[in-house]
Design a protein around this motif. Structure first.
Motif, short mmCIF file in Angstrom:
data_model
loop_
_atom_site.label_atom_id
_atom_site.label_comp_id
_atom_site.label_asym_id
_atom_site.label_seq_id
_atom_site.Cartn_x
_atom_site.Cartn_y
_atom_site.Cartn_z
N GLY A 66 1.51 14.67 -18.71
CA GLY A 66 1.69 13.79 -17.56
C GLY A 66 2.88 12.88 -17.69
N GLU A 67 3.68 13.06 -18.74
CA GLU A 67 4.82 12.20 -19.00
C GLU A 67 6.12 12.85 -18.54
OE1 GLU A 67 4.68 9.00 -20.43
OE2 GLU A 67 2.54 9.29 -20.08
N GLY A 68 7.07 12.02 -18.10
CA GLY A 68 8.36 12.50 -17.69
C GLY A 68 9.38 11.38 -17.75
N PRO A 69 10.62 11.64 -17.36
CA PRO A 69 11.67 10.61 -17.43
C PRO A 69 11.38 9.35 -16.63
CG PRO A 69 12.64 12.78 -17.10
CD PRO A 69 11.16 12.94 -16.94
N LEU A 70 10.51 9.45 -15.61
CA LEU A 70 10.21 8.29 -14.77
C LEU A 70 8.92 7.58 -15.17
CD1 LEU A 70 11.16 9.75 -11.26
CD2 LEU A 70 12.58 8.39 -12.80
N SER A 71 8.25 8.08 -16.18
CA SER A 71 6.97 7.48 -16.60
C SER A 71 7.16 6.04 -17.06
CB SER A 71 6.36 8.30 -17.74
OG SER A 71 6.03 9.60 -17.31
N GLY A 72 6.13 5.23 -16.84
CA GLY A 72 6.16 3.84 -17.27
C GLY A 72 6.66 2.88 -16.22
N LYS A 73 7.09 3.38 -15.07
CA LYS A 73 7.58 2.50 -14.01
C LYS A 73 6.42 2.05 -13.11
CE LYS A 73 12.00 5.00 -13.96
NZ LYS A 73 12.84 3.98 -14.59
N LYS A 74 6.54 0.86 -12.58
CA LYS A 74 5.55 0.32 -11.65
C LYS A 74 5.97 0.70 -10.23
CE LYS A 74 3.75 -4.17 -10.07
NZ LYS A 74 3.73 -5.64 -10.36
N VAL A 75 5.02 1.19 -9.44
CA VAL A 75 5.30 1.59 -8.06
C VAL A 75 4.36 0.85 -7.12
CG1 VAL A 75 5.49 3.50 -6.43
CG2 VAL A 75 6.01 3.88 -8.86
N VAL A 76 4.92 0.27 -6.08
CA VAL A 76 4.14 -0.44 -5.06
C VAL A 76 4.51 0.15 -3.70
CG1 VAL A 76 3.69 -2.64 -3.92
CG2 VAL A 76 3.96 -2.55 -6.42
N VAL A 77 3.50 0.51 -2.92
CA VAL A 77 3.71 1.04 -1.57
C VAL A 77 3.28 0.00 -0.56
CG1 VAL A 77 3.10 2.85 0.07
CG2 VAL A 77 3.36 3.42 -2.36
N ALA A 78 4.21 -0.47 0.25
CA ALA A 78 3.92 -1.40 1.34
C ALA A 78 3.72 -0.57 2.61
CB ALA A 78 5.07 -2.39 1.52
N SER A 79 2.48 -0.55 3.10
CA SER A 79 2.10 0.39 4.15
C SER A 79 1.57 -0.32 5.38
CB SER A 79 1.04 1.34 3.58
OG SER A 79 0.26 1.92 4.59
N ALA A 80 1.91 0.23 6.55
CA ALA A 80 1.34 -0.24 7.81
C ALA A 80 0.73 0.95 8.53
CB ALA A 80 2.41 -0.89 8.67
N ARG A 81 -0.47 0.72 9.10
CA ARG A 81 -1.18 1.80 9.78
C ARG A 81 -1.68 1.28 11.12
NH1 ARG A 81 -5.15 3.69 4.95
NH2 ARG A 81 -3.77 5.22 4.01
N GLY A 82 -1.43 2.06 12.16
CA GLY A 82 -1.84 1.63 13.49
C GLY A 82 -3.33 1.52 13.67
N GLY A 83 -4.09 2.38 12.99
CA GLY A 83 -5.54 2.37 13.05
C GLY A 83 -6.14 2.02 11.71
N ALA A 84 -7.42 2.39 11.53
CA ALA A 84 -8.12 2.12 10.28
C ALA A 84 -8.45 3.46 9.61
CB ALA A 84 -9.40 1.34 10.55
N TYR A 85 -8.04 3.59 8.36
CA TYR A 85 -8.21 4.86 7.66
C TYR A 85 -8.82 4.68 6.27
CZ TYR A 85 -5.14 6.40 11.37
OH TYR A 85 -4.61 6.67 12.60
N GLY A 86 -9.31 3.49 5.96
CA GLY A 86 -9.90 3.23 4.66
C GLY A 86 -11.23 3.93 4.48
N PRO A 87 -11.75 3.91 3.24
CA PRO A 87 -13.04 4.54 2.95
C PRO A 87 -14.15 4.00 3.87
CG PRO A 87 -11.94 3.92 0.92
CD PRO A 87 -11.15 3.32 2.04
N GLY A 88 -14.93 4.91 4.42
CA GLY A 88 -16.03 4.53 5.28
C GLY A 88 -15.68 4.43 6.75
#
Length: 223
Positions: free
Chosen positions: A135-157
């Protein structure tokens, strides 16, 4: 010196995903005053889609089993390949340089904007793919944050949780290059409640979701 790579992909100036990613970037820059900040607006300056020339280079890297990035950098041979690779390689260098990767990615039609997909298709080259065994590669160890906007609701439940092809896609795609180990999603949902009459009843939920995402951006950006 820490480096933040910040990408936005919404075409809307002042969009919710841009607001959340901007909040994170501001907190990060305050916490890292000596850090390096790289910004790309994929809507204002879209990355060209992968073309025949890049595919030829990528196929050659795969066929020859090239894993060395220095060798990959020089892999383009024809003038057409070199022109295409000259678009791709600076994007890869930015990824390699970053310690934290911030992705402003709204949900479009249950998935991601084509501007983001074009960027990712460019940078996903064989030498960056993580080793399936480790599971390791040249990009491993970096922190990734996704800032997301959704028009509706898609969370669990929620009734439309199975329509969410945004977060699962990003987890799979980023995981392919070793970027899913430290991956955070900051979702603001029901953003269309502000202008779609049938969703107006959810404006309070939308406000709470937005506030939670902004608070998360400040917290994660400062950490």
């Amino acid at each position: 010196m820490p480096t933040l790579l910040h990408l936005d992909s919404s075409p809307r100036v002042g969009s919710v995903s841009r607001q959340i990613s901007g909040e994170f970037a501001e907190a990060w820059r305050k916490a890292n005053p000596e850090g390096s900040y790289i910004y790309r607006d994929l809507a204002a300056g879209p990355v060209p889609h992968v073309d025949h020339a890049q595919i030829e280079v990528m196929h050659r890297l795969e066929t020859e089993g090239v894993r060395d990035l220095a060798a990959a950098r020089e892999a383009a041979t024809t003038p057409e390949e070199q022109a295409s690779w000259a678009i791709t390689w600076p994007l890869i260098e930015e990824l390699l340089a970053a310690d934290t990767i911030l992705l402003g990615v709204p949900m479009y039609n249950f998935s991601v904007p084509s501007t983001f997909k074009a960027w990712f298709d460019r940078v996903l080259i064989a030498p960056l793919i993580a080793d399936p065994a480790t599971g390791e590669g040249p990009l491993s160890g970096k922190k990734v944050v996704v800032a997301s906007a959704r028009g509706g609701a898609y969370g669990p439940g929620t009734p439309r949780q199975d329509f969410d092809h945004q977060e699962p896609y990003l987890k799979s795609a980023l995981g392919m290059v070793g970027l899913a180990a430290d991956l955070t999603f900051l979702h603001a949902e029901l953003t269309k409640s502000a202008h779609v009459p049938r969703l107006a009843q959810f404006q309070e939920l939308a406000a709470a979701s937005y506030q939670k995402a902004m608070e998360g951006a400040r917290t994660h950006g400062a950490s």
